[in-house]
Design a protein around this motif. Structure first.
Motif, PDB file in Angstrom:
ATOM      1  N   UNK A   1      -1.179  42.347  75.338  1.00  0.00           N
ATOM      2  CA  UNK A   1      -1.370  40.891  75.327  1.00  0.00           C
ATOM      3  C   UNK A   1      -0.344  40.178  76.193  1.00  0.00           C
ATOM      4  N   UNK A   2       0.081  40.830  77.266  1.00  0.00           N
ATOM      5  CA  UNK A   2       0.908  40.175  78.264  1.00  0.00           C
ATOM      6  C   UNK A   2       2.298  40.764  78.403  1.00  0.00           C
ATOM      7  N   UNK A   3       2.898  40.554  79.577  1.00  0.00           N
ATOM      8  CA  UNK A   3       4.259  41.014  79.851  1.00  0.00           C
ATOM      9  C   UNK A   3       5.232  40.427  78.831  1.00  0.00           C
ATOM     10  N   UNK A   4       6.021  41.299  78.225  1.00  0.00           N
ATOM     11  CA  UNK A   4       7.033  40.834  77.292  1.00  0.00           C
ATOM     12  C   UNK A   4       6.532  40.555  75.894  1.00  0.00           C
ATOM     13  N   UNK A   5       5.256  40.787  75.632  1.00  0.00           N
ATOM     14  CA  UNK A   5       4.716  40.604  74.284  1.00  0.00           C
ATOM     15  C   UNK A   5       4.956  41.870  73.466  1.00  0.00           C
ATOM     16  N   UNK A   6       4.753  41.771  72.152  1.00  0.00           N
ATOM     17  CA  UNK A   6       5.065  42.878  71.261  1.00  0.00           C
ATOM     18  C   UNK A   6       4.268  44.132  71.601  1.00  0.00           C
ATOM     19  N   UNK A   7       2.975  43.961  71.907  1.00  0.00           N
ATOM     20  CA  UNK A   7       2.156  45.127  72.239  1.00  0.00           C
ATOM     21  C   UNK A   7       2.687  45.794  73.509  1.00  0.00           C
ATOM     22  N   UNK A   8       3.081  44.982  74.488  1.00  0.00           N
ATOM     23  CA  UNK A   8       3.632  45.527  75.733  1.00  0.00           C
ATOM     24  C   UNK A   8       4.875  46.361  75.449  1.00  0.00           C
ATOM     25  N   UNK A   9       5.803  45.826  74.641  1.00  0.00           N
ATOM     26  CA  UNK A   9       7.015  46.564  74.310  1.00  0.00           C
ATOM     27  C   UNK A   9       6.696  47.834  73.517  1.00  0.00           C
ATOM     28  N   UNK A  10       5.671  47.773  72.664  1.00  0.00           N
ATOM     29  CA  UNK A  10       5.288  48.955  71.891  1.00  0.00           C
ATOM     30  C   UNK A  10       4.746  50.058  72.798  1.00  0.00           C
ATOM     31  N   UNK A  11       3.962  49.665  73.803  1.00  0.00           N
ATOM     32  CA  UNK A  11       3.453  50.645  74.766  1.00  0.00           C
ATOM     33  C   UNK A  11       4.591  51.189  75.617  1.00  0.00           C
ATOM     34  N   UNK A  12       5.520  50.319  75.991  1.00  0.00           N
ATOM     35  CA  UNK A  12       6.663  50.758  76.801  1.00  0.00           C
ATOM     36  C   UNK A  12       7.548  51.730  76.027  1.00  0.00           C
ATOM     37  N   UNK A  13       7.700  51.503  74.731  1.00  0.00           N
ATOM     38  CA  UNK A  13       8.464  52.450  73.915  1.00  0.00           C
ATOM     39  C   UNK A  13       7.767  53.809  73.902  1.00  0.00           C
TER      40      UNK A  13
ATOM     41  N   UNK B   1       9.496  57.156  75.602  1.00  0.00           N
ATOM     42  CA  UNK B   1       9.727  58.313  74.744  1.00  0.00           C
ATOM     43  C   UNK B   1       8.874  59.504  75.172  1.00  0.00           C
ATOM     44  N   UNK B   2       7.675  59.219  75.714  1.00  0.00           N
ATOM     45  CA  UNK B   2       6.778  60.289  76.153  1.00  0.00           C
ATOM     46  C   UNK B   2       7.024  60.748  77.571  1.00  0.00           C
ATOM     47  N   UNK B   3       7.695  59.912  78.356  1.00  0.00           N
ATOM     48  CA  UNK B   3       8.021  60.291  79.727  1.00  0.00           C
ATOM     49  C   UNK B   3       6.843  60.301  80.670  1.00  0.00           C
ATOM     50  N   UNK B   4       5.944  59.328  80.539  1.00  0.00           N
ATOM     51  CA  UNK B   4       4.776  59.255  81.419  1.00  0.00           C
ATOM     52  C   UNK B   4       4.660  57.856  82.018  1.00  0.00           C
ATOM     53  N   UNK B   5       3.725  57.680  82.924  1.00  0.00           N
ATOM     54  CA  UNK B   5       3.432  56.371  83.504  1.00  0.00           C
ATOM     55  C   UNK B   5       1.994  56.000  83.169  1.00  0.00           C
ATOM     56  N   UNK B   6       1.695  54.707  83.244  1.00  0.00           N
ATOM     57  CA  UNK B   6       0.351  54.233  82.923  1.00  0.00           C
ATOM     58  C   UNK B   6       0.037  52.999  83.752  1.00  0.00           C
ATOM     59  N   UNK B   7      -1.204  52.579  83.712  1.00  0.00           N
ATOM     60  CA  UNK B   7      -1.638  51.352  84.377  1.00  0.00           C
ATOM     61  C   UNK B   7      -1.619  50.227  83.344  1.00  0.00           C
ATOM     62  N   UNK B   8      -0.808  49.204  83.573  1.00  0.00           N
ATOM     63  CA  UNK B   8      -0.701  48.099  82.627  1.00  0.00           C
ATOM     64  C   UNK B   8      -1.756  47.042  82.946  1.00  0.00           C
ATOM     65  N   UNK B   9      -2.573  46.703  81.939  1.00  0.00           N
ATOM     66  CA  UNK B   9      -3.604  45.685  82.098  1.00  0.00           C
ATOM     67  C   UNK B   9      -3.345  44.585  81.067  1.00  0.00           C
ATOM     68  N   UNK B  10      -2.690  43.485  81.462  1.00  0.00           N
ATOM     69  CA  UNK B  10      -2.367  42.415  80.504  1.00  0.00           C
ATOM     70  C   UNK B  10      -3.545  41.488  80.244  1.00  0.00           C
ATOM     71  N   UNK B  11      -3.671  41.051  79.002  1.00  0.00           N
ATOM     72  CA  UNK B  11      -4.710  40.110  78.586  1.00  0.00           C
ATOM     73  C   UNK B  11      -4.050  38.907  77.919  1.00  0.00           C
TER      74      UNK B  11
END
Length: 322
Positions: free
Chosen positions: A158-170, A174-184
């Motif tokens: 739900x956007x850069x700096x939102x709780x969901x974003x930080x949860x995915x970043x954590x 921790x998993x050591x991978x990269x992903x495509x970020x799609x903010x809504x």
């Protein structure tokens, strides 16, 4: 002599009653509970539910005053600036007390300086869900797939700096991978697009995603609790693959910083009593919320722990407040 003693005795009794009257009198008028969100929000539901029960016990109305806006900052600022007399308190949550100060450069309150925690009321947990067609069914396989296909797994937030974003970043760090970020802008749009296959995954409130999981439109890979949920033991935790991973939200009542400890103790006691009432507990369980009945000091430690935790995530990913 007897008249003198009588006068002294009466004076002593009057003084004793006078010294006790402020504590006995509170609350002597209605209490305003500022809700930094719109009607129907979790804080609003909690305020009306708990406020009614506490008001019935203490003989004064606890009235919700909805002040949405600026990601909760408008309402939190009003709480911080209110007289600390016990007649203005508010509902706070992890989003506006922990994440917002990390996400924005200018926040009109300080989480520790401006507020006195009263009671941590409830908490919830998040779930990692994916579209049923993705080629992984658990966290271990997700991490392996994302490492083998850098930037291919599309995570919606739900956007850069939102709780969901930080949860995915954590999860990513921790998993050591990269992903495509799609903010809504809206969580509802995220769910719609995952179900249609436009994006692959997200992390969001378990209880809001649960109907789509049971209907087969989403696949739940794991939940964000430290341990498995007693109510849903069939779902593994992310921590079973990535030890230490935990995410979830909380909601509780707060006051202006200098409100008296006696008033805080009274409200803490009455709020703890309210959440254990059968009708209240049933309602909270229906909403997928876990009840808490700890002290104000415990609530303070929860806030401090989350500020440290998510602050580290923000620093680790180099997040710049906007």
């Amino acid at each position: 002599m007897s008249r003198v003693l009588l006068r002294v005795g009466l004076a002593a009794v009057a003084a004793l009653l006078s010294s006790e009257s402020p504590a006995q009198a509170y609350p002597a008028k209605p209490v305003r509970v500022i809700v930094p969100a719109s009607p129907g929000d979790s804080c609003d539901v909690l305020t009306r539910l708990i406020g009614q029960k506490v008001g019935e016990r203490l003989g004064q109305a606890f009235t919700a005053d909805n002040r949405p806006g600026a990601s909760g900052m408008l309402g939190l600022q009003l709480i911080a600036q209110a007289p600390p007399d016990g007649y203005t308190i508010g509902c706070g949550q992890g989003g506006n007390m922990v994440i917002v100060p990390l996400a924005y450069a200018k926040v009109p309150y300080d989480t520790f300086r401006d507020f006195a925690p009263i009671q941590l009321t409830v908490s919830n947990f998040l779930a990692l869900v994916v579209h049923p067609s993705v080629p992984f069914r658990n966290v271990k396989d997700l991490v392996a797939y994302a490492k083998a296909n850098p930037g291919k797994v599309a995570f919606a937030t739900n956007g850069e700096g939102a709780f969901i974003h930080f949860s995915v970043e954590l999860l990513r760090t921790m998993g050591g991978f990269t992903y495509l970020h799609v903010p809504y802008k809206a969580v509802s749009a995220i769910v719609t697009d995952i179900m249609s296959g436009q994006v692959d995954a997200t992390i969001s409130s378990f209880i809001s995603l649960y109907p789509y999981v049971t209907s087969g439109r989403l696949r739940l890979i794991a939940i964000g609790r430290a341990t498995r949920s007693p109510k849903y033991p069939e779902y593994p935790t992310i921590a079973e693959t990535l030890p230490g991973y935990e995410n979830g939200g909380w909601f509780g009542f707060i006051a202006p910083a200098k409100m008296s400890k006696e008033q805080i103790a009274l409200l803490n006691r009455e709020m703890n009593r309210a959440v254990k009432l059968p009708d209240v507990a049933e309602k909270l369980d229906t909403l997928g919320l876990e009840v808490h009945t700890e002290s104000p000091e415990y609530f303070t430690e929860v806030i401090r722990r989350d500020v440290d935790k998510w602050g580290k995530v923000a620093r680790d990913i180099g997040f710049k407040p906007r």
